[in-house]
Write a protein that holds these residues in place. Structure first.
Motif, PDB file in Angstrom:
ATOM      1  N   SER A  88       0.891  -1.351  -0.010  1.00 59.09           N
ATOM      2  CA  SER A  88      -0.023   0.073  -0.137  1.00 59.09           C
ATOM      3  C   SER A  88       0.891   1.056   0.156  1.00 59.09           C
ATOM      4  O   SER A  88       1.971   1.286   0.458  1.00 59.09           O
ATOM      5  CB  SER A  88      -0.852  -0.029   1.198  1.00 59.09           C
ATOM      6  OG  SER A  88      -0.153   0.131   2.252  1.00 59.09           O
ATOM      7  N   ARG A  89       0.321   2.435  -0.388  1.00 55.89           N
ATOM      8  CA  ARG A  89       1.110   3.683  -0.602  1.00 55.89           C
ATOM      9  C   ARG A  89       1.624   3.841   0.971  1.00 55.89           C
ATOM     10  O   ARG A  89       2.848   4.427   1.036  1.00 55.89           O
ATOM     11  CB  ARG A  89       0.243   4.631  -0.974  1.00 55.89           C
ATOM     12  CG  ARG A  89      -0.287   4.696  -2.329  1.00 55.89           C
ATOM     13  CD  ARG A  89      -0.856   5.995  -2.931  1.00 55.89           C
ATOM     14  NE  ARG A  89      -1.071   5.715  -4.161  1.00 55.89           N
ATOM     15  CZ  ARG A  89      -1.424   6.585  -5.085  1.00 55.89           C
ATOM     16  NH1 ARG A  89      -1.941   7.956  -4.626  1.00 55.89           N
ATOM     17  NH2 ARG A  89      -1.946   6.401  -6.323  1.00 55.89           N
ATOM     18  N   LYS A  90       1.205   3.742   2.043  1.00 56.68           N
ATOM     19  CA  LYS A  90       1.358   4.086   3.312  1.00 56.68           C
ATOM     20  C   LYS A  90       2.488   3.212   3.731  1.00 56.68           C
ATOM     21  O   LYS A  90       3.508   3.835   4.422  1.00 56.68           O
ATOM     22  CB  LYS A  90       0.565   4.044   4.391  1.00 56.68           C
ATOM     23  CG  LYS A  90       0.201   2.376   4.855  1.00 56.68           C
ATOM     24  CD  LYS A  90      -0.773   2.674   6.071  1.00 56.68           C
ATOM     25  CE  LYS A  90      -0.988   1.096   6.665  1.00 56.68           C
ATOM     26  NZ  LYS A  90      -1.680   0.280   6.004  1.00 56.68           N
ATOM     27  N   LYS A 129       2.513   1.161  -4.302  1.00 57.71           N
ATOM     28  CA  LYS A 129       1.803   2.173  -5.233  1.00 57.71           C
ATOM     29  C   LYS A 129       0.467   1.870  -5.257  1.00 57.71           C
ATOM     30  O   LYS A 129      -0.203   2.694  -6.125  1.00 57.71           O
ATOM     31  CB  LYS A 129       2.344   1.975  -6.624  1.00 57.71           C
ATOM     32  CG  LYS A 129       2.239   0.323  -7.065  1.00 57.71           C
ATOM     33  CD  LYS A 129       2.845   0.303  -8.457  1.00 57.71           C
ATOM     34  CE  LYS A 129       2.656  -1.130  -8.853  1.00 57.71           C
ATOM     35  NZ  LYS A 129       3.210  -1.416 -10.341  1.00 57.71           N
ATOM     36  N   HIS A 130      -0.140   0.931  -4.633  1.00 54.14           N
ATOM     37  CA  HIS A 130      -1.531   0.837  -4.411  1.00 54.14           C
ATOM     38  C   HIS A 130      -2.204   1.590  -3.338  1.00 54.14           C
ATOM     39  O   HIS A 130      -1.803   1.367  -2.215  1.00 54.14           O
ATOM     40  CB  HIS A 130      -1.652  -0.772  -4.411  1.00 54.14           C
ATOM     41  CG  HIS A 130      -1.076  -1.605  -5.550  1.00 54.14           C
ATOM     42  ND1 HIS A 130      -1.371  -1.177  -6.944  1.00 54.14           N
ATOM     43  CD2 HIS A 130      -0.055  -2.199  -5.639  1.00 54.14           C
ATOM     44  CE1 HIS A 130      -0.585  -1.919  -7.598  1.00 54.14           C
ATOM     45  NE2 HIS A 130       0.302  -2.656  -6.843  1.00 54.14           N
ATOM     46  N   ARG A 131      -3.528   1.858  -3.698  1.00 55.97           N
ATOM     47  CA  ARG A 131      -4.122   2.467  -2.469  1.00 55.97           C
ATOM     48  C   ARG A 131      -5.321   1.589  -1.971  1.00 55.97           C
ATOM     49  O   ARG A 131      -5.970   1.983  -0.838  1.00 55.97           O
ATOM     50  CB  ARG A 131      -5.019   3.696  -3.271  1.00 55.97           C
ATOM     51  CG  ARG A 131      -4.063   4.830  -3.696  1.00 55.97           C
ATOM     52  CD  ARG A 131      -4.791   6.190  -3.981  1.00 55.97           C
ATOM     53  NE  ARG A 131      -6.089   5.968  -4.912  1.00 55.97           N
ATOM     54  CZ  ARG A 131      -7.106   6.726  -4.805  1.00 55.97           C
ATOM     55  NH1 ARG A 131      -7.072   7.841  -4.151  1.00 55.97           N
ATOM     56  NH2 ARG A 131      -7.925   6.624  -5.826  1.00 55.97           N
ATOM     57  N   ASP A 163      -7.982   4.030 -11.089  1.00 51.54           N
ATOM     58  CA  ASP A 163      -6.808   3.379 -10.530  1.00 51.54           C
ATOM     59  C   ASP A 163      -6.551   2.295 -11.267  1.00 51.54           C
ATOM     60  O   ASP A 163      -5.356   1.668 -10.945  1.00 51.54           O
ATOM     61  CB  ASP A 163      -7.339   3.115  -9.304  1.00 51.54           C
ATOM     62  CG  ASP A 163      -7.076   4.068  -8.121  1.00 51.54           C
ATOM     63  OD1 ASP A 163      -6.843   5.443  -8.685  1.00 51.54           O
ATOM     64  OD2 ASP A 163      -7.058   3.985  -6.891  1.00 51.54           O
TER      65      ASP A 163
END
Length: 569
Positions: free
Chosen positions: A82-84, A88-90, A361
Motif C-alpha cells: 500500500s502507499r502508506k 503504489k496501491h491505494r 486506479d
C-alpha cells in the motif's frame, strides 16, 4: 431546480481551497511502536446499511463487508504494498485487486499446472477454526473446507449464471493442497473464487448449525462477531488465536491490535458528521465534498484521503426501442447535456468527467479523456446545436417525448434527473420523470421492464466485469439491453487471454468502442473523501483487500489512546 438556480447554489457553496491528501505516515518512518487494546468505531462506506446477509450462500453483494472480519479467503490484497508502506496501491477500489498487489491469505502459494489445466493452492498450516459453543470445536483449517465452501456456493439457487462454469471440479489433493481443475482458462478466476464477492471459506459445522444466524458465526479471521442490532450497529471482537502478523520496522506484531471494532449504522449525513466531530466515530469512510470544507473548519486536526467514487453513473438508453436504436439520437443526447457545467456547478469541481466504465486506479486499463479519439471527446463536449442537427438527421426535427426512471434512494439523482431533463428540453426532448423506491427501481431493470431512459449508479467491480455486465448480451446489469454478437465474442476472447498486457489492450479498445456507441448518457463520477482522527494509526484511507472486504485493514490499525485523551476525547 433550474440550471441557473443550480449554478447559483453550487457557486455560493464552492470551496476556495484545494484539498491535499494528508496520508497517514508509515509507522516505521515515524518511529512509533504499535499499541494493543482499545476500540475502533467506524462509519463505513456503507454507513447507512445494516448487514443484508450473514451467509455467502445468499450471493449477496454486501456479505463480505460484514462477514469478512471472520471469514477468510484464499487470496487477499497485499497491504505491505500500500502507499502508506511505500508501495503504489491505494486499495480503495470496491472489487478489484492489482495483479502485483496480491498475497496468499488462507493459501500460502498457488501455481498453474498444464495438461490438464489446473490451479493448485498450497494452504497455510496451523490455521485454526476457533471453538464456538454449540457450533464447533476448535480444529485446523484444511483443504476439505475449501472444497466444501466452493461446492456449496456452486449449488446455490442464487448463483450468478455461468459464474463458475469454467471450473470442472475442485478436490483436496492432500490435507493442505486444493486443486481447481479447469475446463478452460478464465482471466477473472481470482475475482470469482480467490478474493471476490463469492470466495469466503466457511466451515461445514457452521452450515449445519445455521449460517444465516449471526450468533452462530465463526471464522479464521482477525475478529469474531459479538453483537448485532439491525439498523444500529454490529460489533466484532478480537480473535485471540488469529494467525497473521504485521511487520513494522524489523518486528513482527501479532494481529489484530484493537480489541473491538464497531460498525455504526447512521442513516442521515448530518448525524454522521456530528458523530465524527464528537469523536464517536474514529473513521468516516465516505464524506461528500460539500461537507469537507465545514469539517476542516470545525475539526481541523482530522486527516483526509480523496478517491474517485467506485459507483459510476449514467442514463441508460434502451437500444432495443425507438428512438434509441439510432446512434445519432444517442449521441445527440450526450452532446445536449452540459457535463462541464455539472462538474463545475453541481460537484464544485469534485468530479471526473470520464470515470466509467473503467476506474481511474486501474493502471493499463483506464484511459483519460484527453487520450480518447475525437469521436469520444465529442460526446463530452456541450454542443446543443450539433445535437439538434443529429436529431433532425435521425427524423426527429421537433424532438420527442419519453420517460426516465430514477431512484429516490439517491439524493444526487433527485437533483440530476430534473437537471438532465432541462438540458434535453432545450433540444426538444421532453422527459417525464418517474421517481421510484429502490425495490421497484431495481426490479424494473432485472425484469427488463425499465423505462427507455434509466438513471442509475453501478459499481465498477473490476476491468473485465465492468465491460461484461454492462454490455454483453443478456446480462442482468445491462439496462440499455445492448446486444452485439461480435462484441460478445471479443469479451469471450478477453477471458481466454492469459497475458494481462494483451487483455489491457483488448479492453481499452472495447471501452473506446462502447463509449463511442453511446448506449448511455455518460455522466461525471464524483470524488469522495475519507476522514479520520490522528489517534488512528497505520491507516491511510484503505477500503478493501478484495471485494468490499475491509476486515484485514482494521486488524492492522491501532489506537493511540494517550493522544486521544490529550485531544479531549
Amino acid at each position: 431546480m433550474s440550471n441557473s438556480k443550480l449554478l447559483q447554489v453550487a457557486r455560493a457553496g464552492a470551496m476556495a481551497w484545494t484539498l491535499a491528501t494528508v496520508a497517514g505516515s508509515a509507522a516505521a518512518e515515524n518511529g512509533e511502536t504499535p499499541r494493543y487494546g482499545g476500540a475502533l468505531n467506524i462509519g463505513s462506506v456503507y454507513v447507512t446499511l445494516s448487514a443484508l446477509s450473514w451467509d455467502p450462500y445468499d450471493w449477496n453483494w454486501k456479505v463480505n463487508h460484514d462477514t469478512g472480519f471472520y471469514f477468510e479467503q484464499l487470496i487477499a490484497g497485499d497491504l505491505s504494498k500500500s502507499r502508506k508502506n511505500g508501495g503504489k496501491h491505494r486499495f480503495v477500489a470496491d472489487a478489484s485487486l492489482p495483479s502485483d498487489g496480491l498475497r496468499g491469505e488462507l493459501a500460502e502459494s498457488w501455481e498453474w499446472e498444464a495438461n490438464p489445466l489446473a490451479l493448485v493452492f498450497k494452504l497455510r498450516r496451523g490455521i485454526m477454526w476457533p471453538e464456538k459453543p454449540g457450533v464447533m470445536k476448535t480444529r485446523e483449517f484444511v483443504a476439505d473446507d475449501v472444497v466444501f465452501s466452493f461446492n456449496r456456493l456452486n449449488t446455490s439457487p442464487r448463483k450468478q449464471a455461468d459464474y463458475f462454469d469454467f471450473v470442472d471440479r475442485v478436490e483436496a489433493r492432500d490435507r493442505h493442497t486444493v486443486v481447481f481443475h479447469m475446463k478452460a482458462f478464465n482471466a477473472e478466476w481470482g475475482a470469482r473464487f480467490g478474493w471476490g464477492y463469492n470466495s469466503a471459506i466457511v466451515p461445514k459445522e457452521l452450515v449445519d448449525a445455521g449460517p444465516s444466524n449471526w450468533k452462530n458465526a465463526t471464522g479464521t479471521g482477525p475478529f469474531q462477531i459479538a453483537e448485532f442490532v439491525q439498523g444500529g450497529f454490529q460489533t466484532y471482537v478480537k480473535n485471540p488465536d488469529y494467525w497473521d502478523k504485521e511487520r513494522i520496522g524489523n518486528t513482527d506484531y501479532r494481529l489484530p491490535f484493537v480489541d473491538k471494532v464497531t460498525y455504526r449504522t447512521i442513516k442521515d449525513t448530518a448525524t454522521q458528521l456530528t458523530a465524527l466531530r464528537s469523536g464517536k466515530l474514529d473513521i468516516l469512510e465516505s464524506v461528500g465534498w460539500r461537507s469537507v470544507d465545514e469539517l476542516k473548519k470545525s475539526a481541523p486536526t482530522l486527516l483526509w484521503s480523496k478517491r474517485l467514487s467506485t459507483l459510476g453513473q449514467y442514463v441508460a438508453l434502451r437500444v432495443d426501442s425507438k428512438p434509441f436504436d439510432d446512434i445519432r439520437v444517442r449521441r445527440a443526447l450526450n452532446m445536449a447535456v452540459n457535463k462541464d457545467e455539472i462538474v463545475a456547478a453541481y460537484y464544485g469541481g469534485n468530479a471526473e468527467m470520464l470515470g466509467f466504465p473503467m476506474y481511474t486506479d486501474w493502471t493499463g486499463y483506464y484511459q483519460p479523456l484527453a487520450e480518447m479519439p475525437p469521436s469520444v471527446k465529442q460526446l463530452f463536449t456541450y454542443d446543443p446545436q450539433k445535437a439538434k442537427e443529429l436529431l433532425k438527421d435521425a427524423g426527429y426535427p421537433n424532438g420527442f417525448t419519453t420517460k426516465m426512471q430514477f431512484c429516490t434512494c439517491s439524493p444526487a439523482h433527485g437533483d440530476l434527473a430534473p437537471m438532465i431533463a432541462a438540458y434535453l428540453e432545450k433540444i426538444g426532448v421532453r422527459i417525464e420523470l418517474q421517481p421510484m423506491e429502490y425495490g421497484a427501481f431495481l426490479s424494473a431493470m432485472t425484469t427488463r421492464k425499465n423505462a427507455p431512459m434509466y438513471l442509475m449508479n453501478k459499481g465498477h467491480t473490476n476491468p473485465t466485469m465492468t465491460i461484461r455486465t454492462n454490455f454483453v448480451t443478456g446480462q442482468l446489469w445491462n439496462p440499455s439491453q445492448w446486444s452485439d454478437a461480435a462484441f460478445d465474442r471479443k469479451m469471450a476472447d478477453v477471458y481466454a487471454t492469459r497475458d494481462e498486457a494483451e487483455r489491457q489492450r483488448m479492453l481499452r479498445e472495447m471501452t473506446v468502442h462502447m463509449l463511442d456507441q453511446a448506449p448511455y448518457i455518460w455522466l461525471p463520477t464524483a470524488y469522495l473523501y475519507a476522514a479520520w482522527w490522528p489517534w488512528v494509526k497505520n491507516y491511510d484511507g484503505e477500503l478493501s483487500v478484495g471485494a468490499v472486504r475491509p476486515g484485514p485493514i482494521y486488524a492492522r490499525i491501532w489506537i493511540d489512546q494517550e493522544l486521544k485523551r490529550k485531544m479531549g476525547f
